[in-house]
Design a protein around this motif. Structure first.
Motif, short mmCIF file in Angstrom:
data_model
loop_
_atom_site.label_atom_id
_atom_site.label_comp_id
_atom_site.label_asym_id
_atom_site.label_seq_id
_atom_site.Cartn_x
_atom_site.Cartn_y
_atom_site.Cartn_z
N ASP A 51 0.86 -1.15 -0.28
CA ASP A 51 0.08 -0.01 0.07
C ASP A 51 0.86 1.28 -0.09
N GLN A 84 2.91 0.80 -5.28
CA GLN A 84 1.73 0.76 -5.90
C GLN A 84 1.84 1.25 -7.27
N THR A 100 2.57 7.63 -10.71
CA THR A 100 1.85 7.70 -9.34
C THR A 100 2.35 8.81 -8.53
#
Length: 453
Positions: free
Chosen positions: A121, A126, A451
Motif C-alpha cells: 500500500d 503501488q 503515481t
C-alpha cells in the motif's frame, strides 16, 4: 555400474560423455538460476547447455523428450529438465534437475509476495505494480500471437479456438471441460479424415532400448512401484490436510485446487491463468481482481516456470484466510501450492518416460493434443480480454443474455495512463522484439513516476 548404464547413447555403438552426479547438479543449478524468458527461452537454454556445450544428450533424444513433455499437463520446461536429469542419473537425477529448476524462482516469488503483503500500500510500490500490470497485458498479447501462429493450422483449428473462447468467456464453461471436449474433437477428426503416414524426415532417430541405461527401459514392475510411490506422495498430504483441517480450510482448499490445476494445465501457464484468476477471486476470495496481474508480472521477472505465479496466489490466500500471522500463513500457503503443483510433474515423468517410445507415432493422440493446443489459443484470448478489462477500467459489470454473460466496462472509469503504458509495452515487445525483462522494468518505472507525479 558399467559405462553403458551410466551414459546416454546417440547412435548404436557411440556413447555420449556421462557426467558425474555432482557435475550434473552444478549444471542444472546454473540452468535453474538462468531460466528467464518463458518456456521458449528456457528450452533453448537447456538445448544449448545439455546438447551443444556439454554433449550429455544428443539432438534426437532431446527432441523426443521435449515432444513427450509437450503432451503432458504442467510446465513443459520444468518437466524437460526433470526428464533430462532422469536420463542421466535416474530418479535422483530427475529430482535434482526438476527441483533446481523450480526452487530458485520459488524462493524469489515467495519473498516478493511477502514484500507485496507488507508494503503493497506504499505509493511508490503501488506505482511500480501499476506499471507492471499494464505491461503484462502486452506480454499476454505477445504470447497469444505466438501460440496462434503455431497452433491454428486450418479452419478446424481456428473454429476450435473460437469455440473455446466463447465457451469460457461468455458461457462460463469450466476449463477442464473445454480441454476434454477439444481432445475428443481432435481424436474424432483424425478418424474421420484421411490419415497420412509420417514423413521419413519427421521421424526421429531410433535408439535401441538395450543401448539405453537400465532405468530407462520399460518395466511394468517399476511402473507400478513408481506410480504407487508418487500417488502416495501426492494424495496422502492432500487427505491429511482435509481430515485434519476440514475441506473449508484455506490450505485444504488450495491443495485440492492446485492438484486439479496440475492435472489439466495443458498448453502452459497462460492457458490456465484466467480460470485460476476467476476461481481465486470470485470463488475462494484469495485475491482481488487485479492482483493476478501483479503476480504474473512478478513471476515474469523471476527465473523458473511462469506457473510459479500460483505461489503468489497461494501465499496471499494463506496470509489472508488462514488465521495465522501473514508471514506464517503466507509461507504455509506457498509451500502447499508448490507441493501440489509440482509433485504431479515428477509423477508424469518418472512413470511415463520409460514407455515414451511406445507412443511416439500414435497419430490420433497427436491430433487430440493438437486440438487441445488450438483450444488453448481461445483460452489465452479470454485471458487477454479479462486482464485488459480489469486493468484499463476501474469498474466492469455484467450483462446476461440467455445463457451468455457479457462483460460491460464502465467507459467513464477508463485509466488512460494504464492504456498508454500497455500500448508502449506492446509496441516494444511485438514490433521491436525488445527484451521482456527490460520492458517490464521500464513499465514499472513509468508507473512509479506516474503515481508520484
Amino acid at each position: 555400474m558399467t559405462m553403458v548404464e551410466n551414459a546416454v547413447v546417440s547412435e548404436p555403438g557411440f556413447e555420449l560423455p556421462a557426467p558425474t552426479f555432482a557435475e550434473a547438479t552444478k549444471v542444472f543449478a546454473k540452468i535453474g538460476f538462468l531460466s528467464f524468458g518463458g518456456p521458449a527461452g528456457q528450452i533453448a537454454l537447456m538445448h544449448r547447455i545439455l546438447v551443444d556445450e556439454k554433449r550429455w544428450l544428443d539432438e534426437p533424444r532431446f527432441l523426443h523428450a521435449l515432444n513427450y513433455c509437450m503432451l503432458l499437463p504442467g510446465p513443459e520446461a520444468m518437466q524437460l529438465a526433470t526428464y533430462s536429469g532422469w536420463l542421466l542419473h535416474g530418479v535422483r537425477g530427475g529430482l535434482i534437475a526438476g527441483l533446481l529448476f523450480v526452487l530458485p524462482g520459488a524462493v524469489v516469488i515467495t519473498l516478493l509476495s511477502a514484500i507485496y503483503m507488507t508494503v503493497g500500500d506504499v505509493p511508490l510500490v503501488q506505482g511500480l505494480l501499476f506499471g507492471l500490470k499494464a505491461a503484462v497485458l502486452a506480454v499476454v498479447l505477445e504470447a497469444l500471437i505466438k501460440v496462434s501462429k503455431r497452433a491454428l493450422k486450418g479452419g478446424f483449428m481456428v473454429a476450435l479456438a473460437v469455440a473455446a473462447f466463447v465457451a469460457i468467456a461468455f458461457l462460463k464453461v469450466p476449463f477442464p471441460v473445454i480441454i476434454a471436449v477439444a481432445a475428443l474433437c481432435g481424436a474424432a477428426a483424425h478418424f474421420f479424415t484421411a490419415r497420412q503416414p509420417i514423413p521419413d524426415d519427421e521421424q526421429e532417430a531410433s535408439i535401441p532400448v538395450a543401448a539405453m541405461p537400465e532405468w530407462t527401459q520399460p518395466s511394468w514392475r517399476r511402473f507400478l512401484t513408481t506410480l504407487s510411490v508418487w500417488l502416495v506422495i501426492w494424495f496422502v498430504p492432500l487427505a491429511v490436510l482435509h481430515v485434519a483441517l476440514g475441506g473449508a480450510n484455506v490450505f485444504a482448499a488450495e491443495s485440492l485446487f492446485f492438484s486439479k490445476m496440475a492435472a489439466v494445465t495443458f498448453g502452459g501457464a497462460y492457458a490456465v491463468l484466467a480460470y485460476v484468476a476467476q476461481q481465486a477471486v470470485e470463488v475462494h476470495g484469495w485475491l482481488k481482481p487485479d492482483e493476478m496481474l501483479t503476480g504474473l508480472g512478478l513471476a515474469e521477472t523471476t527465473p523458473g516456470p511462469l506457473i510459479l505465479v500460483l505461489v503468489f496466489v497461494g501465499f496471499l490466500g494463506g496470509a489472508r484466510l488462514s488465521g495465522f500471522e501473514p508471514p506464517i500463513g503466507g509461507l504455509a500457503g506457498a509451500l502447499v501450492t508448490l507441493w501440489f503443483t509440482f509433485v504431479p510433474c515428477f509423477l508424469w515423468i518418472f512413470v511415463g518416460a520409460p514407455f515414451v517410445e511406445t507412443v511416439r507415432n500414435i497419430r490420433w493422440l497427436a491430433g487430440s493434443l493438437g486440438a487441445v493446443t488450438a483450444a488453448v489459443v481461445g483460452i489465452i484470448a479470454n485471458l487477454a480480454v479479462w486482464f485488459s478489462l480489469h486493468v484499463l477500467f476501474g469498474h466492469v459489470g455484467e450483462w446476461k443474455v440467455g445463457p451468455f454473460t457479457l462483460p460491460v466496462p464502465d467507459f467513464s472509469s477508463l485509466d488512460i495512463a494504464a492504456g498508454v503504458i500497455a500500448i508502449a509495452a506492446g509496441v516494444a515487445l511485438i514490433r521491436w522484439h525488445a527484451n521482456m525483462i527490460a520492458v517490464l522494468v521500464a513499465a514499472a518505472l513509468a508507473g512509479m513516476v506516474w503515481t508520484l507525479v
